[in-house]
Design an enzyme around this catalytic site. Structure first.
Site: not given
Ligand code: NAD
Ligand code: TYD
Length: 339
Positions: A125, A127, A157
């Site tokens: 991601t 993010e 992640k």
């Protein structure tokens, strides 16, 4: 060829399975999913009885099960979508995020090492890069932007991404990573921003906008993400990271107003509520690398994609109706009651 899709009973994984079976007749898809609150067999109903599809209920953290499945199926590609994916839940309960997102990835990588695979792809991601300031619209995340995580979700992640890279370098695993911006489309779990706003609007319930509503997200239609992953599997360079995003930045409040307008509902439904802790201000992807190297471009404009998504939620009330009448109600009360 057999491909193993983990987390395929969730939002993006299920869309990827539909996409792959449609585009690659002759391939076999095996889906491994734990069926957490976010995964549902009803999402996969249309493919469950196909001879070229197999569903296995199980946890990617379960070493014995994962290894057994690798040995049995000998997948050519492994695409890891399985994860706890909601930032708000990671703030109230981080532990399961570390378990599924980091340890789960470690277990899959070990199975790749032991059994050998043509390609392991980690679905990550944007993010992991943290956020960008609102007053610098000239800045974008590139693959070289330093990791700078804000939530336990993004930290888990990022940790998984680093582990994947270490397995490429140390063990020569053929792995790639994609870091995509916010997805929207059919089958997204009702806790996420766009479905939550759509469902609340359809039910004439308040639409909870965090903080000042000026946070910016870069929205991509889920099928464009699926096509990006397909291209990375086919043509991406081993060990590389590819950012995926469509230069489609929207302030949250403007997305909410657009949804209300499209559904013919009044803006008086909007409620500004207490902000998320550590709320990232702006996400914006520079997709230059995947465009130049692999020829990927987003094909779905936001107006079209949002229109199809609204139509899907209008046509599939039983799918989300079952979810929002179950344990989701407790979650909603815990997250939004008195906020
Ligand atoms: P989702 O929450 O809708 O689905 C996740 C799926 O993974 C569910 O079916 C769940 O049952 C399964 N799962 C969770 N833990 C598991 C475990 N330990 N073992 C096996 N299965 C497990 O998530 P999503 O939005 O489809 O996201 C899929 C992936 O894409 C995630 O890795 C996420 O980080 C990444 N991603 C999502 C977005 C987005 O906007 N939704 C954007 C970029 C990247
Ligand atoms: P979300 O779908 O949780 O994705 P992410 O935080 O991973 O980008 O949220 C998208 C944006 O919408 C984010 O800025 C938080 C905001 N938001 C709200 O304003 N209200 C809500 O009820 C939710 C779930 C999100």
């Amino acid at each position: 060829m057999t491909i193993l899709v983990t987390g395929g009973a969730g939002f993006i994984g299920s869309n990827f399975i539909f996409y792959w079976l449609d585009k690659h007749p002759g391939d076999r898809v095996v889906c491994l999913d734990k069926l957490t609150y976010a995964g549902s067999l009803s999402t996969l109903k249309s493919v469950m009885d196909r001879p070229d599809f197999r569903f296995v209920k199980g946890d990617i953290c379960d070493k014995g099960l994962v290894l057994g499945l690798f040995r049995e199926e000998r997948p050519e590609y492994v695409i890891n979508f399985a994860a706890e994916s909601h930032v708000d839940r990671s703030i109230t309960g981080p532990e399961v995020f570390l378990q599924s997102n980091y340890i789960g990835t470690a277990v899959l990588l070990e199975a790749c090492r032991e059994c050998g695979v043509g390609r392991y792809h980690q679905v990550s991601t944007d993010e992991v890069y943290g956020d960008l300031p609102l007053d610098r619209p000239d800045l974008f995340f590139t693959e070289d932007t330093p990791l700078h995580t804000s939530s336990p979700y993004s930290a888990s992640k990022a940790a998984a991404d680093l582990l994947v890279q270490s397995y490429v370098r140390t063990y020569g695993i053929s792995a790639t990573i994609s870091r995509c911006s916010n997805n929207y489309g059919p089958c997204q779990f009702p806790e996420k921003f766009i479905p939550l706003m759509v469902i609340n609007a359809l039910n004439d319930e308040p639409l909870p906008v965090y903080g000042d509503g000026l946070n910016v997200r870069d929205w991509l239609f889920v099928e464009d993400h699926c096509r990006a992953i397909e291209l990375i599997l086919q043509k991406g360079r081993i060990g590389e990271i590819y950012n995926v995003g469509g230069h489609n930045e929207w302030r949250n409040i403007d997305v909410v107003k657009l949804i209300l307008a499209k559904l013919g509902k009044p803006e008086s439904l909007i409620r500004y509520v207490e902000d998320r802790k550590g709320h990232d201000r702006r996400y914006a992807i520079d997709p230059g690398k995947i465009c130049d190297e692999l020829g990927w471009l987003p094909e779905t404009g936001f107006e079209d994609g949002l229109g199809w998504t609204l139509r899907w939620y209008l046509d599939n009330r039983p799918w989300w109706g079952d979810i929002v009448s179950g344990e989701y109600r407790e979650y909603y009360e815990m997250m939004y009651g008195g906020r």
